[in-house]
Design an enzyme around this catalytic site. Structure first.
Site, PDB file in Angstrom:
ATOM      1  N   ASP A  57     -17.160   7.402  -1.698  1.00 29.64           N
ATOM      2  CA  ASP A  57     -15.903   7.277  -0.949  1.00 29.64           C
ATOM      3  C   ASP A  57     -15.607   8.662  -0.361  1.00 29.64           C
ATOM      4  O   ASP A  57     -16.243   9.659  -0.735  1.00 29.64           O
ATOM      5  CB  ASP A  57     -14.785   6.823  -1.906  1.00 29.64           C
ATOM      6  CG  ASP A  57     -13.465   6.527  -1.197  1.00 29.64           C
ATOM      7  OD1 ASP A  57     -13.467   6.358   0.039  1.00 29.64           O
ATOM      8  OD2 ASP A  57     -12.420   6.480  -1.890  1.00 29.64           O
TER       9      ASP A  57
ATOM     10  N   ARG B  81     -13.542  -8.524   1.747  1.00 29.23           N
ATOM     11  CA  ARG B  81     -12.121  -8.260   1.487  1.00 29.23           C
ATOM     12  C   ARG B  81     -11.305  -9.502   1.797  1.00 29.23           C
ATOM     13  O   ARG B  81     -10.397  -9.875   1.053  1.00 29.23           O
ATOM     14  CB  ARG B  81     -11.621  -7.104   2.374  1.00 29.23           C
ATOM     15  CG  ARG B  81     -12.189  -5.725   2.068  1.00 29.23           C
ATOM     16  CD  ARG B  81     -11.709  -5.206   0.737  1.00 29.23           C
ATOM     17  NE  ARG B  81     -10.257  -5.138   0.643  1.00 29.23           N
ATOM     18  CZ  ARG B  81      -9.503  -4.135   1.113  1.00 29.23           C
ATOM     19  NH1 ARG B  81     -10.072  -3.092   1.660  1.00 29.23           N
ATOM     20  NH2 ARG B  81      -8.184  -4.153   0.974  1.00 29.23           N
TER      21      ARG B  81
ATOM     22  N   CYS C  45     -16.299   1.662   0.742  1.00 26.70           N
ATOM     23  CA  CYS C  45     -15.098   0.873   1.063  1.00 26.70           C
ATOM     24  C   CYS C  45     -14.678   1.039   2.517  1.00 26.70           C
ATOM     25  O   CYS C  45     -13.994   0.185   3.057  1.00 26.70           O
ATOM     26  CB  CYS C  45     -13.957   1.241   0.123  1.00 26.70           C
ATOM     27  SG  CYS C  45     -13.370   2.933   0.280  1.00 26.70           S
TER      28      CYS C  45
ATOM     29  N   ARG D 155       0.880  -1.188   0.000  1.00 26.80           N
ATOM     30  CA  ARG D 155       0.000   0.000   0.000  1.00 26.80           C
ATOM     31  C   ARG D 155       0.903   1.219   0.000  1.00 26.80           C
ATOM     32  O   ARG D 155       1.720   1.403   0.911  1.00 26.80           O
ATOM     33  CB  ARG D 155      -0.896   0.003   1.239  1.00 26.80           C
ATOM     34  CG  ARG D 155      -1.552   1.355   1.468  1.00 26.80           C
ATOM     35  CD  ARG D 155      -2.657   1.326   2.479  1.00 26.80           C
ATOM     36  NE  ARG D 155      -3.833   0.665   1.947  1.00 26.80           N
ATOM     37  CZ  ARG D 155      -5.041   0.753   2.485  1.00 26.80           C
ATOM     38  NH1 ARG D 155      -5.233   1.459   3.568  1.00 26.80           N
ATOM     39  NH2 ARG D 155      -6.067   0.128   1.944  1.00 26.80           N
TER      40      ARG D 155
ATOM     41  N   GLN E  51     -10.100  -3.927  -3.134  1.00 25.77           N
ATOM     42  CA  GLN E  51     -11.400  -3.451  -2.663  1.00 25.77           C
ATOM     43  C   GLN E  51     -12.475  -3.706  -3.714  1.00 25.77           C
ATOM     44  O   GLN E  51     -13.588  -4.144  -3.395  1.00 25.77           O
ATOM     45  CB  GLN E  51     -11.330  -1.950  -2.345  1.00 25.77           C
ATOM     46  CG  GLN E  51     -12.642  -1.379  -1.840  1.00 25.77           C
ATOM     47  CD  GLN E  51     -13.031  -1.912  -0.469  1.00 25.77           C
ATOM     48  OE1 GLN E  51     -12.242  -1.849   0.460  1.00 25.77           O
ATOM     49  NE2 GLN E  51     -14.229  -2.437  -0.349  1.00 25.77           N
TER      50      GLN E  51
ATOM     51  N   HIS F 236      -7.463   0.765  -6.363  1.00 21.57           N
ATOM     52  CA  HIS F 236      -7.644  -0.104  -5.191  1.00 21.57           C
ATOM     53  C   HIS F 236      -8.307  -1.412  -5.653  1.00 21.57           C
ATOM     54  O   HIS F 236      -9.470  -1.671  -5.347  1.00 21.57           O
ATOM     55  CB  HIS F 236      -8.515   0.634  -4.160  1.00 21.57           C
ATOM     56  CG  HIS F 236      -8.439   0.077  -2.778  1.00 21.57           C
ATOM     57  ND1 HIS F 236      -7.675  -1.026  -2.447  1.00 21.57           N
ATOM     58  CD2 HIS F 236      -9.051   0.470  -1.621  1.00 21.57           C
ATOM     59  CE1 HIS F 236      -7.814  -1.278  -1.147  1.00 21.57           C
ATOM     60  NE2 HIS F 236      -8.637  -0.388  -0.626  1.00 21.57           N
TER      61      HIS F 236
HETATM   62  N1  NVA Z   1      -9.913   6.848  -1.352  1.00 16.63           N
HETATM   63  C1  NVA Z   1      -9.557   6.379  -0.037  1.00 16.63           C
HETATM   64  C2  NVA Z   1      -9.811   4.911   0.090  1.00 16.63           C
HETATM   65  C3  NVA Z   1      -9.489   4.351   1.449  1.00 16.63           C
HETATM   66  C4  NVA Z   1      -9.664   2.867   1.520  1.00 16.63           C
HETATM   67  C5  NVA Z   1      -8.102   6.708   0.232  1.00 16.63           C
HETATM   68  O1  NVA Z   1      -7.271   6.513  -0.650  1.00 16.63           O
HETATM   69  O2  NVA Z   1      -7.805   7.175   1.351  1.00 16.63           O
HETATM   70  N1   CP Z   2     -11.153  -0.024   2.561  1.00 17.56           N
HETATM   71  C1   CP Z   2      -9.875  -0.115   2.973  1.00 17.56           C
HETATM   72  O1   CP Z   2      -8.952  -0.354   2.214  1.00 17.56           O
HETATM   73  O2   CP Z   2      -9.717   0.044   4.320  1.00 17.56           O
HETATM   74  P1   CP Z   2      -8.341   0.265   5.101  1.00 17.56           P
HETATM   75  O3   CP Z   2      -7.801   1.598   4.678  1.00 17.56           O
HETATM   76  O4   CP Z   2      -8.733   0.225   6.546  1.00 17.56           O
HETATM   77  O5   CP Z   2      -7.397  -0.842   4.740  1.00 17.56           O
END
Ligand code: NVA
Ligand code: CP
Length: 301
Positions: free
Chosen positions: A220, A288, A260, A102, A132, A129
């Site tokens: 989101d 997930r 998500c 990540r 997800q 992502h």
């Molecule tokens: N768009 C959000 C998704 C989190 C799972 C982010 O990147 O923070």
């Molecule tokens: N939806 C998601 O990826 O959650 P986290 O940021 O908690 O991993």
């Protein structure tokens, strides 16, 4: 399929295979049927951003598959002090059987795959992502029975979630409508793919229009990880881009709502709509685990 870097790389058949395996692994877990497909294998999990779901579901999933997960915070790795990704990839390839990462830049994930020799799984970048969205597709199919004739509507930022949802939903044959402010549209690469799907894709800045007859509504956060400094500006830009009762009234009566998570109540979604659809949203979060186990088995078994 060698890696999971972005939805654009997957064929429809590969997506369906992952979803079918995810359903099977979910069944096996619920019925106490052991499934140690990754016995003795190790997964390194590199996190340059925070996580609740991704970390816990990958870690637990790896244990359930008989393997061993290693949590690697970028605060402790040399990559966080500037060691090049090319070197990190070649070193970790000699210890591990797979890497989940990540991070911010999509290029970093692509470079790990390019220079390493083990499967790389994208656990979220600024661009996409995919884990997800595989869980989202699994949840949609679980609740609706099939993807045939379904319309997905995404409201809000043209961000990593929007990008992966556009590609994933179109690839399984759904129609897609996206409503976002003009300055926050998805990138060209995604729009080019989507426009290639003809009338199945609609991009607008009008949420009410996008939500018409939708079977699935998704949103989101307005400010993603790394954009905290712009939160105030974004709050203004996204006012009105909210899943609320008025928007739900445009959708089909049995429309489902996904998020998500983490969710910001009264920003992108009202508390009322969120709680009315909590069973779908938390099934999505559970999925997930199953979807990512399927990805790991496909890539690493
Ligand atoms: N768009 C959000 C998704 C989190 C799972 C982010 O990147 O923070
Ligand atoms: N939806 C998601 O990826 O959650 P986290 O940021 O908690 O991993």
């Amino acid at each position: 399929m060698k890696h999971l870097l972005k939805m654009l790389d997957l064929s429809t058949e590969e997506i369906i295979e992952i979803l079918n395996l995810a359903d099977q692994l979910k069944y096996e877990l619920k019925h106490g049927i052991p499934h140690p497909h990754l016995k003795g294998k190790t997964l390194g999990m590199i996190f340059q951003k925070a996580s609740t779901r991704t970390r816990v579901s990958f870690e637990t999933g790896m244990y359930q598959l008989g393997g061993y997960p290693l949590f690697l915070s970028s605060n402790d790795l040399q990559i966080g002090r500037g060691e090049p990704v090319q070197d990190t990839a070649r070193v970790l390839s000699r210890y591990l059987d797979g890497i989940m990462i990540r991070t911010f830049e999509q290029k970093e994930v692509e470079d790990l795959a390019k220079y390493g020799s083990i499967p790389i799984i994208n656990g979220l970048t600024d661009f996409c992502h995919p884990c997800q969205v595989l869980a989202d597709l699994m949840t949609i199919r679980e609740f609706k029975g099939s993807f045939d004739g379904l319309k997905m509507c995404f409201i809000g930022d043209g961000n990593n979630m929007a990008n992966s949802l556009i590609v994933g939903c179109l690839k399984v044959g759904m129609s897609v409508a996206i409503a976002c402010p003009n300055d926050y549209q998805p990138p060209k690469e995604i729009l080019d793919f989507a426009k290639g799907c003809g009338s199945k894709f609609e991009l607008t800045d009008k949420p009410m229009q996008a939500a018409k007859n939708a079977d699935v509504l998704i949103t989101d956060v307005w400010a993603s990880m790394g954009q905290e400094g712009e939160a105030e500006k974004r709050r203004k830009a996204f006012a009105g881009y909210q899943i609320n009762d008025e928007l739900m009234a445009q959708a089909k009566a049995d429309a489902m709502v996904l998020h998500c998570l983490p969710a910001h109540r009264e920003e992108e979604i009202t508390e009322k709509v969120f709680e009315a659809h909590a069973n779908e949203i938390f099934e999505e979060a559970e999925n997930r685990l199953h979807a990512q186990k399927a990805v790991m088995v496909k890539l690493m078994a």
